[in-house]
Design a protein around this motif. Sequence first.
Motif, mmCIF file in Angstrom:
data_model
loop_
_atom_site.group_PDB
_atom_site.id
_atom_site.type_symbol
_atom_site.label_atom_id
_atom_site.label_comp_id
_atom_site.label_asym_id
_atom_site.label_seq_id
_atom_site.Cartn_x
_atom_site.Cartn_y
_atom_site.Cartn_z
ATOM 1 N N HIS A 43 -73.728 -59.706 -18.101
ATOM 2 C CA HIS A 43 -73.075 -60.382 -16.991
ATOM 3 C C HIS A 43 -74.253 -60.961 -15.923
ATOM 4 O O HIS A 43 -75.383 -60.346 -15.649
ATOM 5 C CB HIS A 43 -72.337 -59.640 -16.302
ATOM 6 C CG HIS A 43 -71.692 -59.938 -14.945
ATOM 7 N ND1 HIS A 43 -72.650 -59.982 -13.588
ATOM 8 C CD2 HIS A 43 -70.515 -60.389 -14.442
ATOM 9 C CE1 HIS A 43 -71.785 -60.721 -12.652
ATOM 10 N NE2 HIS A 43 -70.471 -60.811 -13.218
ATOM 11 N N VAL A 44 -74.312 -62.235 -15.728
ATOM 12 C CA VAL A 44 -75.601 -62.783 -15.150
ATOM 13 C C VAL A 44 -75.081 -63.842 -13.916
ATOM 14 O O VAL A 44 -74.070 -64.745 -14.338
ATOM 15 C CB VAL A 44 -76.360 -63.735 -16.291
ATOM 16 C CG1 VAL A 44 -77.478 -64.511 -15.334
ATOM 17 C CG2 VAL A 44 -76.897 -62.955 -17.488
ATOM 18 N N TRP B 214 -64.785 -55.693 -18.822
ATOM 19 C CA TRP B 214 -65.930 -55.176 -19.200
ATOM 20 C C TRP B 214 -66.519 -53.769 -18.639
ATOM 21 O O TRP B 214 -66.335 -53.800 -17.481
ATOM 22 C CB TRP B 214 -67.190 -56.105 -19.339
ATOM 23 C CG TRP B 214 -66.566 -57.404 -19.903
ATOM 24 C CD1 TRP B 214 -66.910 -57.748 -21.571
ATOM 25 C CD2 TRP B 214 -66.351 -58.569 -19.458
ATOM 26 N NE1 TRP B 214 -66.348 -58.956 -21.777
ATOM 27 C CE2 TRP B 214 -66.090 -59.566 -20.575
ATOM 28 C CE3 TRP B 214 -66.386 -59.077 -18.175
ATOM 29 C CZ2 TRP B 214 -65.878 -61.047 -20.393
ATOM 30 C CZ3 TRP B 214 -65.822 -60.598 -18.128
ATOM 31 C CH2 TRP B 214 -65.830 -61.498 -18.959
ATOM 32 N N ARG B 215 -67.045 -52.862 -19.395
ATOM 33 C CA ARG B 215 -67.698 -51.754 -18.753
ATOM 34 C C ARG B 215 -69.122 -52.118 -18.418
ATOM 35 O O ARG B 215 -69.545 -52.900 -19.021
ATOM 36 C CB ARG B 215 -67.636 -50.635 -19.887
ATOM 37 C CG ARG B 215 -68.432 -49.530 -19.466
ATOM 38 C CD ARG B 215 -67.814 -48.632 -18.194
ATOM 39 N NE ARG B 215 -66.798 -47.761 -18.644
ATOM 40 C CZ ARG B 215 -65.645 -47.514 -17.663
ATOM 41 N NH1 ARG B 215 -65.591 -48.220 -16.615
ATOM 42 N NH2 ARG B 215 -64.809 -46.842 -18.055
ATOM 43 N N VAL B 216 -69.422 -51.601 -17.256
ATOM 44 C CA VAL B 216 -70.944 -51.923 -17.051
ATOM 45 C C VAL B 216 -71.949 -50.698 -17.102
ATOM 46 O O VAL B 216 -71.305 -49.579 -17.253
ATOM 47 C CB VAL B 216 -71.255 -52.032 -15.379
ATOM 48 C CG1 VAL B 216 -72.444 -52.116 -14.662
ATOM 49 C CG2 VAL B 216 -70.316 -52.912 -14.766
ATOM 50 N N ALA B 217 -72.941 -51.073 -18.047
ATOM 51 C CA ALA B 217 -73.607 -50.033 -18.800
ATOM 52 C C ALA B 217 -74.196 -49.153 -17.785
ATOM 53 O O ALA B 217 -74.937 -49.399 -16.848
ATOM 54 C CB ALA B 217 -74.882 -50.669 -19.617
ATOM 55 N N VAL C 169 -79.200 -59.568 -13.647
ATOM 56 C CA VAL C 169 -78.689 -59.352 -14.899
ATOM 57 C C VAL C 169 -78.102 -57.888 -14.957
ATOM 58 O O VAL C 169 -78.682 -57.074 -14.625
ATOM 59 C CB VAL C 169 -79.791 -59.414 -16.117
ATOM 60 C CG1 VAL C 169 -79.273 -58.941 -17.256
ATOM 61 C CG2 VAL C 169 -80.442 -60.834 -15.927
ATOM 62 N N THR C 170 -76.709 -57.705 -15.518
ATOM 63 C CA THR C 170 -75.988 -56.625 -15.735
ATOM 64 C C THR C 170 -75.712 -56.551 -17.221
ATOM 65 O O THR C 170 -74.776 -57.261 -17.816
ATOM 66 C CB THR C 170 -74.849 -56.307 -14.623
ATOM 67 O OG1 THR C 170 -75.257 -56.822 -13.595
ATOM 68 C CG2 THR C 170 -74.294 -55.172 -14.810
ATOM 69 N N PRO C 171 -76.129 -55.541 -17.872
ATOM 70 C CA PRO C 171 -75.859 -55.441 -19.349
ATOM 71 C C PRO C 171 -74.335 -54.757 -19.379
ATOM 72 O O PRO C 171 -73.999 -53.714 -18.420
ATOM 73 C CB PRO C 171 -76.767 -54.045 -19.775
ATOM 74 C CG PRO C 171 -77.445 -53.609 -18.569
ATOM 75 C CD PRO C 171 -77.518 -54.611 -17.429
ATOM 76 N N THR D 59 -82.076 -51.134 -16.028
ATOM 77 C CA THR D 59 -82.672 -52.388 -15.870
ATOM 78 C C THR D 59 -82.990 -52.628 -17.476
ATOM 79 O O THR D 59 -83.797 -52.137 -17.967
ATOM 80 C CB THR D 59 -83.915 -52.406 -15.080
ATOM 81 O OG1 THR D 59 -83.607 -52.077 -13.906
ATOM 82 C CG2 THR D 59 -84.718 -53.747 -15.172
ATOM 83 N N PRO D 60 -82.504 -53.842 -18.096
ATOM 84 C CA PRO D 60 -82.942 -54.068 -19.477
ATOM 85 C C PRO D 60 -84.349 -54.612 -19.417
ATOM 86 O O PRO D 60 -84.780 -55.478 -18.595
ATOM 87 C CB PRO D 60 -81.799 -55.209 -19.857
ATOM 88 C CG PRO D 60 -81.218 -55.671 -18.576
ATOM 89 C CD PRO D 60 -81.354 -54.655 -17.543
ATOM 90 N N MET D 61 -84.885 -54.289 -20.536
ATOM 91 C CA MET D 61 -86.390 -54.564 -20.428
ATOM 92 C C MET D 61 -86.812 -55.057 -22.118
ATOM 93 O O MET D 61 -86.014 -54.948 -22.903
ATOM 94 C CB MET D 61 -87.313 -53.368 -20.348
ATOM 95 C CG MET D 61 -87.178 -52.968 -18.758
ATOM 96 S SD MET D 61 -88.650 -52.159 -18.158
ATOM 97 C CE MET D 61 -88.619 -50.811 -19.519
ATOM 98 N N LEU D 62 -87.973 -55.811 -22.059
ATOM 99 C CA LEU D 62 -88.337 -56.013 -23.378
ATOM 100 C C LEU D 62 -89.921 -56.438 -23.452
ATOM 101 O O LEU D 62 -90.482 -55.908 -22.433
ATOM 102 C CB LEU D 62 -87.957 -57.698 -23.511
ATOM 103 C CG LEU D 62 -88.374 -58.726 -22.426
ATOM 104 C CD1 LEU D 62 -88.469 -60.003 -23.361
ATOM 105 C CD2 LEU D 62 -87.117 -58.926 -21.593
ATOM 106 N N ARG D 63 -90.345 -56.541 -24.700
ATOM 107 C CA ARG D 63 -91.933 -56.437 -24.772
ATOM 108 C C ARG D 63 -92.706 -57.399 -23.638
ATOM 109 O O ARG D 63 -92.009 -58.688 -23.659
ATOM 110 C CB ARG D 63 -92.326 -56.740 -26.199
ATOM 111 C CG ARG D 63 -94.043 -56.703 -26.435
ATOM 112 C CD ARG D 63 -94.225 -56.768 -27.904
ATOM 113 N NE ARG D 63 -95.792 -56.624 -28.200
ATOM 114 C CZ ARG D 63 -96.296 -55.389 -27.924
ATOM 115 N NH1 ARG D 63 -95.545 -54.536 -27.823
ATOM 116 N NH2 ARG D 63 -97.734 -55.407 -28.057
#
Lengths: 96, 96, 96, 96, 96, 96, 96, 96, 96, 96
Positions: free
Chosen positions: J4-5, I44-47, J81-83, B82-86
């Motif tokens: 990817h969204v 694309w590769r999924v992280a 959301v998928t990085p 899960t990408p996160m941020l401040r």
Amino acid sequence: MLYHVTMDVKIPQDLPAAERADILAREKAYSQDLQRQGKWRHIWRVAGHYANVSIFDVRDNAELHEILSALPLFPFMEIKVTPMLRHPSAIREDDS
Amino acid sequence: MLYHVTMDVKIPQDLPAAERADILAREKAYSQDLQRQGKWRHIWRVAGHYANVSIFDVRDNAELHEILSALPLFPFMEIKVTPMLRHPSAIREDDS
Amino acid sequence: MLYHVTMDVKIPQDLPAAERADILAREKAYSQDLQRQGKWRHIWRVAGHYANVSIFDVRDNAELHEILSALPLFPFMEIKVTPMLRHPSAIREDDS
Amino acid sequence: MLYHVTMDVKIPQDLPAAERADILAREKAYSQDLQRQGKWRHIWRVAGHYANVSIFDVRDNAELHEILSALPLFPFMEIKVTPMLRHPSAIREDDS
Amino acid sequence: MLYHVTMDVKIPQDLPAAERADILAREKAYSQDLQRQGKWRHIWRVAGHYANVSIFDVRDNAELHEILSALPLFPFMEIKVTPMLRHPSAIREDDS
Amino acid sequence: MLYHVTMDVKIPQDLPAAERADILAREKAYSQDLQRQGKWRHIWRVAGHYANVSIFDVRDNAELHEILSALPLFPFMEIKVTPMLRHPSAIREDDS
Amino acid sequence: MLYHVTMDVKIPQDLPAAERADILAREKAYSQDLQRQGKWRHIWRVAGHYANVSIFDVRDNAELHEILSALPLFPFMEIKVTPMLRHPSAIREDDS
Amino acid sequence: MLYHVTMDVKIPQDLPAAERADILAREKAYSQDLQRQGKWRHIWRVAGHYANVSIFDVRDNAELHEILSALPLFPFMEIKVTPMLRHPSAIREDDS
Amino acid sequence: MLYHVTMDVKIPQDLPAAERADILAREKAYSQDLQRQGKWRHIWRVAGHYANVSIFDVRDNAELHEILSALPLFPFMEIKVTPMLRHPSAIREDDS
Amino acid sequence: MLYHVTMDVKIPQDLPAAERADILAREKAYSQDLQRQGKWRHIWRVAGHYANVSIFDVRDNAELHEILSALPLFPFMEIKVTPMLRHPSAIREDDS
């Protein structure tokens, strides 16, 4: 003692704007006060979502419940609680 | 840049004990090396599960993938990223 | 501190009968010892399932994890942990 | 006979405050009366949730249904029922 | 007392044919004996599935568990139990 | 021909009481009429839920649909249909 | 009478090639024979999957079960059955 | 080119009866016109549900989307699209 | 015509290393050949996952199926297909 | 960096038509401006759904969140959301 908590916020569209702003201001103050006390140890935003992931460091299950159920946004959130502990491979002093 | 990663470990029962011990030793060394570099910022055990919740602080998606896919336990784990941020309410300097 | 724990047992069909019997005997002894200590406060069978619902009363998340991960059946169970606390309507002294 | 029951409360935001308070007061009285009779044997709060886990000890399925469907909060709860019985490893006299 | 039980059968492909035939014969005899006693009140096949829906009429949760866990196919089935009672609109005498 | 049908009732809180009572009275009459005709063969209440499990014995899929879609509560129910047939182990004459 | 059936095929990797080829040949012959009889009315491949969607036109639930459970691939498929009927807006004669 | 489409209709209870009747009349006319053109090749009712399973035969993804998004009931339906093709075992000329 | 395809790779642990390497080499050559033809338009590769997200631009459902089912990794992948079309807000010429 | 969204749009039926039209016009302008900047790299419509699949190319998680949470339709969408990162088999220069 550590708990992993996710909070997904779902504020109804028809909540009056003033009431909404008031709740959000109280939520922020409440959260920052607990962060200063060291009880709400971490908080991060989830990218693309009105949601956060938090780490709490409290005395016990009862204190965690007391804190969460008093959140101004409590009636508008889906909350998920996961009890955690120090990982045997952790090297950072404060990850427990 | 911050990522929330959960790892659930499912090692097959029939993996030879020596191979298992070797993988676990390499996993621990690999994790602690990345923790020392500051890239694997937090790791906690989930109570009652052979699982962890971790916070990574890496350059980008590609570096995260490089790190995770090289985990000795990678073939035996279910991973969720899960990408996160401040968070706008965060007060702690290092939560971003 | 109280935790609600469910345990679903899935022993592989090909586990040798002697090994299976040994694990089950150790599981029973381990459970009854913890029950006598008051840490494994309740245990019930779920009707129609090889599963139980249990209530643990332990010091903290770490002790719960230590107890659960040492269960002889641990590698063969799906475990679900829910932290609990005294309910405001409870009247029974020992439900907290 | 024992039943494990979970109750998740979802009271609509637009329920008038007086009506809400009245329902909650009646719910508490109703629950405590049944606890005193020994039919609602345990009740715990789930940490971080407006929910409880309860153990009922009643004559049969019909009595359980009669009790649950008469809960003042019944129209506002998601309920899950699991029939239970004494576990062969239980040592506590009253876990059956 | 009535219980609704669904049973989905998953016999492993590598179970020897003789063992499989023996289990199925014992399952049938066991089921028919309980049907004759009136405890396994109904059984139907689910179209297109190796599965059944059954209605049991037994003394209590414990007797239901005793019957189900002694099924020769028990280790090869997913079982789901739902406690039931007479419906207020039922007119048939024996639907309770 | 037999069908297993589950019906979960979700009547909106804001349905006027008189309209609600009228629908429920018509539902009961409709159900009992079909039970008398032998088409709605069984109906049971699910313990703890505003729901029923029913067995229908009708000519074909079309007749089942005609009956279900004419239920006074049809707009307020989640319905699940499972086609069934006589089980090879059944001994009761009327389970087919 | 019409049924909508989906079949997902999962043949184990370790099934010997000759046995696999034999099953597939028998499956094809069996399907085409039923298509010629008009009982397996339609069959389509799902793009990107080893799966099909089929429409059966058979006498009743029992005949459907007899046909499906005799499929050579039956032990290797996940099957989902949905009973259907003529749609009130259909204009094509044979969609019922 | 063939597509399998399921449509579950959920019309809100508070839609005025005249508006509802108008939408349904337009939906029926629209569907029958496309059936006559051969683009909406099949439509069946799902037993016990306000839902249909349909087969479309259109030029490409874009034409399918154009047709579906213009359905008078489009805002009130859950739609699921599955691209299909001729099955290698099909014998019927028009199943492709 | 465009399709969105996700592929999750699950290669069994016991696949011999040489066979595994051979499959992966053939998969890469096959993918790159289709990319050069313009049929496999993006990959694309999924992280954090042994998975990819791809966009295919092919003639029709049948060509998509032919390409996917011939993937050397096809028996070891979970595939999900979503038909797509030009978005009305797209400005890039080749997003259709 | 690539993400990817998926965005599923659920606009409430009771949103006034003028407000709805305004939101959609602003959404389109906002999207096309970001496409021109190269940050919203791809956007496709999902056939049969009021939904899109998009590829974003932005500096980091924070910029992605800033963009998504400022979407005029943000309060009315489910977002996933998928990085992503460059796939080792990709040959196209701009797929990274």
